[in-house]
Design an enzyme around this catalytic site. Structure first.
Site, PDB file in Angstrom:
ATOM      1  N   THR A  11       9.269   3.986  -8.981  1.00 38.25           N
ATOM      2  CA  THR A  11       9.739   5.063  -8.123  1.00 38.25           C
ATOM      3  C   THR A  11      11.147   5.489  -8.550  1.00 38.25           C
ATOM      4  OG1 THR A  11       8.428   4.139  -6.304  1.00 38.25           O
ATOM      5  CG2 THR A  11      10.002   5.854  -5.734  1.00 38.25           C
ATOM      6  N   SER A  67       2.910   6.237   2.506  1.00 38.63           N
ATOM      7  CA  SER A  67       4.004   6.003   1.568  1.00 38.63           C
ATOM      8  C   SER A  67       5.267   5.639   2.331  1.00 38.63           C
ATOM      9  CB  SER A  67       4.247   7.262   0.728  1.00 38.63           C
ATOM     10  OG  SER A  67       5.438   7.156  -0.027  1.00 38.63           O
TER      11      SER A  67
END
Length: 565
Positions: free
Chosen positions: A382, A447
């Site tokens: 990420t 998420s």
């Protein structure tokens, strides 16, 4: 006889009104300092190049993401998904763009169950095609560019294409990530690209990626359609299906990025906005900050220990609700309004004591056993970047391929995601009901990505921030928003401060930072403590009330923040 003077004054008023409108327009268009903060110096440079060419914050975001695909392949890229918050200065508004991956249409509820009906081990589910969702980043960026782009689409990919053809220097972080204790060389062409002669590449090596240069050239020339239909899409589908996945050409062609309403709350005299579901980050960050503000108001004087304790307790309560209720709201009913209502939050804040931890918190609307999967053991992927352009528009974007190097499947020079492992493996909750984050065809997994834009009382961006870090993202971001907007700390100071995390369990303190010194005090308040590395990747932009712009880059990674004049 009076008609002429009246007409004269009407004309005079009209004249001065026109001058005022023109003067206001010129003032609005006067370039202000811009800022780019991203996770790799070359990505930052690409964003700066776009802004210096007259580009918008969205233009810079596209250039940044294209370069990150090349230079930070362990973290994000066009083979993954993203959430993007955009602040438009004229008129002032915040928009939320959803580029989260979707599950293939052929997927079944037992997708992540073994033959005996038990959930797969997480690390067994990651590599190969079974965890690959339809990538959403490019469709999302194209959607945002259609409304907010200032430069031609094709121009935005040129820095990445140039670097892919000419080569870039491998950084220590990328080299180190190739040496983590995971089977990263199980699939070609990733093995040949990163492990020539069987050994991982080293820092300082110049690495080219002609396959990615070709992919990005196709996308630059034909738009996102070149990715979702035609040879690139066919290669993605063949690779995923050849390694046990369910993805089809129809899944690729049918993907849609979505514009959604952001979730916003007034906290600490600011309007703080985050992503809506399927990001749990926006709602949970807002819950934590609201609970912290309410609990702090009941304490006359606070020390740093007390402030951190209250933050951790608010985080326990936020995660208790996150883990029980949240999922893709397009598929399941989620009580969003209730969970963010003043009455509900005040009731929850009353559970927080400044002198004693409440321990493991129960969700607020019921009291079943928490049903979410345990936190992942490893998550170094990420990436987050923040942009403020010369016209006052802003982007806060977090993107991911999930685990380091995603599914380990490489197509067209980029890595494919393993985001389907963000679904709950067991489709049933602890009480036997269908879990809100169970896997379903076309669904977007829950998420923790938490891009944030906070506006001041003039509806101008005061803070633009986000971070990578798996489920810890929520804590990383909430802590820094609280430090800047509630405690008045400078952005870079807040980013560098040691992290404190609680996901409704043990309290984690970042090793070798001042946070570690809080251990004894927090233990006395009833916290169970773990001390260790907490590798955030916070990148942000701060606009002070006097208009001065500061950027912040996380020293735990290798990003930079650069002002554009």
């Amino acid at each position: 006889m009076t008609s002429k003077p009246i007409a004269f004054w009407h004309l005079l008023v009209l004249f001065w009104s026109l001058l005022l409108v023109l003067a206001t327009a010129r003032a609005d268009e006067t370039p202000q300092p811009g800022m780019v903060a991203a996770a790799h110096p070359l990505a930052t440079e690409a964003g700066v190049e776009m802004l210096e060419s007259g580009g918008s914050a969205i233009d810079a975001a596209i250039a940044i993401q294209a370069v990150l695909t090349l230079v930070e392949p362990q973290s994000s890229g066009i083979g993954g998904g993203a959430f993007l918050l955009h602040y438009a200065n004229q008129p002032a508004r915040v928009q939320a763009y959803d580029g989260r991956e979707t599950a293939p249409s052929a997927i079944k509820p037992d997708h992540f169950l073994t033959e005996s009906g038990t959930p797969m081990d997480f690390l067994d589910a990651v590599p190969g095609g079974q965890a690959v969702g339809v990538p959403g980043t490019l469709r999302m960026l194209e959607l945002a560019h259609e409304e907010h782009g200032a430069l031609p689409w094709e121009a935005l990919f040129q820095p990445a294409i140039r670097l892919a053809e000419q080569g870039f220097e491998v950084t220590p972080r990328l080299a180190d990530m190739l040496r983590i204790d995971l089977p990263l060389d199980a699939f070609e062409p990733m093995a040949g690209y990163f492990f020539p002669a069987g050994e991982p590449i080293s820092a300082g090596v110049t690495l080219t990626n002609p396959d990615l240069a070709d992919t990005l050239t196709r996308i630059a020339n034909r738009g996102a359609e070149a990715f979702y239909e035609g040879p690139i899409a066919e290669s993605i589908v063949a690779t995923v299906q050849g390694n046990g996945g369910k993805l089809t050409r129809e899944d690729m062609a049918g993907y849609q990025a979505l514009e959604r309403e952001p979730v916003c709350r007034s906290i600490a005299d600011h309007s703080i906005c985050g992503m809506p579901l399927p990001s749990s980050g926006g709602m949970t960050v807002l819950q934590i900050l609201s609970l912290l503000e309410m609990a702090s108001a009941e304490v006359e004087a606070t020390t740093r220990l007390t402030r951190r304790h209250l933050l951790l307790e608010a985080s326990r309560l936020g995660f208790a609700d996150r883990n029980e209720y949240l999922g893709d709201a397009d598929f399941v009913d989620v009580p969003v309004e209730t969970l963010l209502s003043n009455d509900y939050l005040a009731e929850r804040a009353a559970l927080i004591s400044p002198t004693q931890s409440l321990g493991t918190a129960s969700p607020g609307l019921a009291n079943p056993e928490s049903a979410m999967s345990s936190a992942k053991r490893i998550n170094h992927s990420t990436s987050h970047f923040s942009v403020l352009d010369a016209r006052g528009n802003a982007v806060s974007m977090t993107s991911s391929i999930e685990m380091p190097f995603g599914s380990r499947l490489m197509v067209g020079g980029f890595m494919l995601n393993n985001q389907l492992t963000d679904f709950r493996f067991d489709p049933e909750a602890a009480d036997g009901r269908p879990h809100p984050n169970r896997v379903q065809p076309g669904k977007r997994p829950l998420s923790s990505m938490s891009p944030v834009i906070a506006l001041d009382t003039d509806d101008q961006p005061r803070l633009i921030i986000g971070s990578p870090g798996g489920t810890r993202i929520i804590g990383y971001v909430a802590q820094r928003v609280a430090d800047v907007l509630m405690a008045g700390e400078e952005l870079q100071t807040a980013i560098e401060a040691g992290s404190v995390i609680n996901r409704n369990g043990v309290t984690e303190l970042e090793a070798e930072t001042p946070a570690e010194a809080l251990r004894a005090g927090l233990e006395a308040l009833g916290h169970e403590i773990e001390v260790g590395p907490l590798t955030s990747g916070l990148h942000g932009v701060e606009r002070l009330p006097d208009g001065v712009i500061h950027g912040g880059a996380d020293p735990r990674r290798e990003g930079t923040a650069v002002k554009v004049r």
